[in-house]
Design a protein around this motif. Structure first.
Motif, PDB file in Angstrom:
ATOM      1  N   GLY A 144     -81.408 -98.119  75.202  1.00 30.16           N
ATOM      2  CA  GLY A 144     -82.600 -97.327  75.488  1.00 30.16           C
ATOM      3  C   GLY A 144     -82.442 -96.406  76.672  1.00 30.16           C
ATOM      4  N   LEU A 145     -81.219 -96.230  77.153  1.00 28.85           N
ATOM      5  CA  LEU A 145     -80.989 -95.348  78.292  1.00 28.85           C
ATOM      6  C   LEU A 145     -81.447 -93.930  77.999  1.00 28.85           C
ATOM      7  N   GLN A 146     -81.289 -93.513  76.728  1.00 28.59           N
ATOM      8  CA  GLN A 146     -81.661 -92.151  76.342  1.00 28.59           C
ATOM      9  C   GLN A 146     -83.096 -92.039  75.822  1.00 28.59           C
ATOM     10  N   HIS A 147     -83.836 -93.148  75.810  1.00 29.37           N
ATOM     11  CA  HIS A 147     -85.229 -93.107  75.362  1.00 29.37           C
ATOM     12  C   HIS A 147     -86.109 -92.785  76.568  1.00 29.37           C
ATOM     13  N   LEU A 148     -86.209 -91.500  76.864  1.00 28.93           N
ATOM     14  CA  LEU A 148     -86.819 -91.045  78.113  1.00 28.93           C
ATOM     15  C   LEU A 148     -88.324 -91.250  78.153  1.00 28.93           C
ATOM     16  N   GLN A 149     -88.945 -91.476  77.006  1.00 30.45           N
ATOM     17  CA  GLN A 149     -90.385 -91.738  77.000  1.00 30.45           C
ATOM     18  C   GLN A 149     -90.696 -93.116  77.581  1.00 30.45           C
ATOM     19  N   LEU A 150     -89.666 -93.955  77.631  1.00 29.22           N
ATOM     20  CA  LEU A 150     -89.826 -95.305  78.158  1.00 29.22           C
ATOM     21  C   LEU A 150     -89.622 -95.289  79.674  1.00 29.22           C
ATOM     22  N   GLY A 151     -90.695 -95.575  80.410  1.00 30.46           N
ATOM     23  CA  GLY A 151     -90.588 -95.639  81.859  1.00 30.46           C
ATOM     24  C   GLY A 151     -89.784 -96.847  82.291  1.00 30.46           C
ATOM     25  N   ARG A 152     -89.057 -96.715  83.388  1.00 28.20           N
ATOM     26  CA  ARG A 152     -88.226 -97.826  83.867  1.00 28.20           C
ATOM     27  C   ARG A 152     -88.128 -97.772  85.391  1.00 28.20           C
ATOM     28  N   VAL A 153     -87.926 -98.951  85.977  1.00 24.06           N
ATOM     29  CA  VAL A 153     -87.767 -99.017  87.433  1.00 24.06           C
ATOM     30  C   VAL A 153     -86.299 -99.047  87.827  1.00 24.06           C
ATOM     31  N   ALA A 154     -85.424 -99.408  86.876  1.00 21.61           N
ATOM     32  CA  ALA A 154     -83.997 -99.496  87.181  1.00 21.61           C
ATOM     33  C   ALA A 154     -83.184 -99.248  85.924  1.00 21.61           C
TER      34      ALA A 154
END
Length: 347
Positions: free
Chosen positions: A158-168
């Motif tokens: 999911g590194l390229q799933h930019l719609q998914l917010g992430r903290v790290a």
């Protein structure tokens, strides 16, 4: 070796340099780069389009196509988070599984034909809640709703799933590194090489080299080396479990083969050789191979070693020769997860 595996191996080898084939394909890579840059620019300009959950998300992914060792890192991270008092959950794509509008949850079914091979392995080995859907946001929402006790989510890929917010972000790579530095199809990259600098941790899976010599930083980002090593051998049919020493004794003087349907099968075979088992005529199958029929019947060997990822789809084959090679990830530093814990503490 299957034709698919043969071609894949040679393509990845060609992607390690900027040869004639790569140069001919470079114009197509420029198109890929434009698409990737446009997508990233959109989410930078529209931060409201990014879904941010109340539960912090750690993405474990890779920049290159093909397996780099994400799942072992996810398993190790689950263990580390639990040891520090967290209650993790996992979201994933569910590769090869037909998923409709609603995400599939491990609470309903943990089999590979429902979750996908890697999520099934994670659910069975760790018992953590798992949700899968090609749209990671739907998986995350379903996970949070079904398991409110979860306080951190690991996104397997999911590194390229930019719609998914992430903290790290954890970038997993292997000896190929960034290859020739070009995007597909002229190179192995599915994202911009500059994204390596935006990782919070880089993990490099190594086979032949000593992980203790791994650099602490790559391009200013914390880095650890990782190796997979057999911890037990379990018979697929009977469930009998042997220690590594017991397995070596059992295999001694017998013919041993190996089968792997993972992103980089040769890495599994090399690990076995380093361990002390030299698999005869090992069989490489395409990643996520569905095992709709048994490939083991034509193998002339006393024992056949497979990966845990393959095992979740092979239980239906009654063959006492098949042994699952259970592995653990060894890291160059015991505190490899510290950068991620520090980020979580700030959230």
């Amino acid at each position: 070796m299957s034709i698919h595996s043969f071609l894949s191996q040679h393509i990845h080898k060609a992607w390690q340099r900027k040869g004639l084939l790569s140069t001919l394909l470079f114009p197509l890579s420029c198109i890929t780069q434009c698409i990737v840059q446009r997508k990233r620019r959109y989410y930078q300009q529209h931060p409201d389009a990014v879904y941010t959950s109340h539960t912090p998300v750690i993405v474990v992914g890779n920049l290159v196509v093909g397996g780099a060792g994400k799942t072992p890192v996810v398993l190790a991270l689950i263990t580390a988070l639990r040891q520090h008092g967290y209650t993790p959950g996992v979201i994933s794509r569910g590769y090869g599984v037909r998923i409709g509008e609603h995400a599939h949850l491990s609470a309903q079914n943990t089999e590979a034909n429902y979750l996908g091979d890697e999520p099934s392995l994670i659910a069975k080995e760790t018992g953590v809640p798992v949700a899968v859907h090609p749209k990671r946001i739907l998986a995350l929402q379903a996970l949070n709703q079904a398991f409110p006790q979860i306080d951190v989510v690991i996104a397997d890929d999911g590194l390229q799933h930019l719609q998914l917010g992430r903290v790290a972000q954890v970038v997993v790579q292997d000896a190929r590194g960034l290859g020739n530095g070009r995007l597909i199809p002229a190179g192995p990259l599915r994202d911009l090489p500059s994204q390596l600098q935006h990782a919070d941790l880089i993990v490099t899976q190594q086979t032949g080299s000593d992980i203790s010599t791994s650099p602490e930083y790559i391009q200013g980002v914390p880095h650890v080396g990782m190796q997979l090593w057999p911890t037990a051998f379990r018979n697929l049919e009977t469930g009998q479990c042997l220690s590594p020493d017991e397995a070596l004794s059992l295999f001694s003087g017998k013919t041993v083969s190996a089968v792997a349907a993972i992103g980089q099968p040769q890495r599994f075979f090399s690990m076995l050789q380093k361990f002390g088992v030299n698999p005869q005529s090992p069989l490489s199958l395409p990643d996520h191979y569905d095992y709709s029929y048994s490939p083991f019947g034509k193998i002339d060997a006393d024992f056949i070693l497979i990966t845990p990822k393959d095992a979740v789809k092979c239980k239906k084959f009654a063959d006492k020769r098949i042994w699952i090679t259970e592995v653990s990830a060894l890291f160059s530093r015991a505190d490899w997860h510290t950068p991620l814990l520090e980020i979580l503490q700030r959230h």
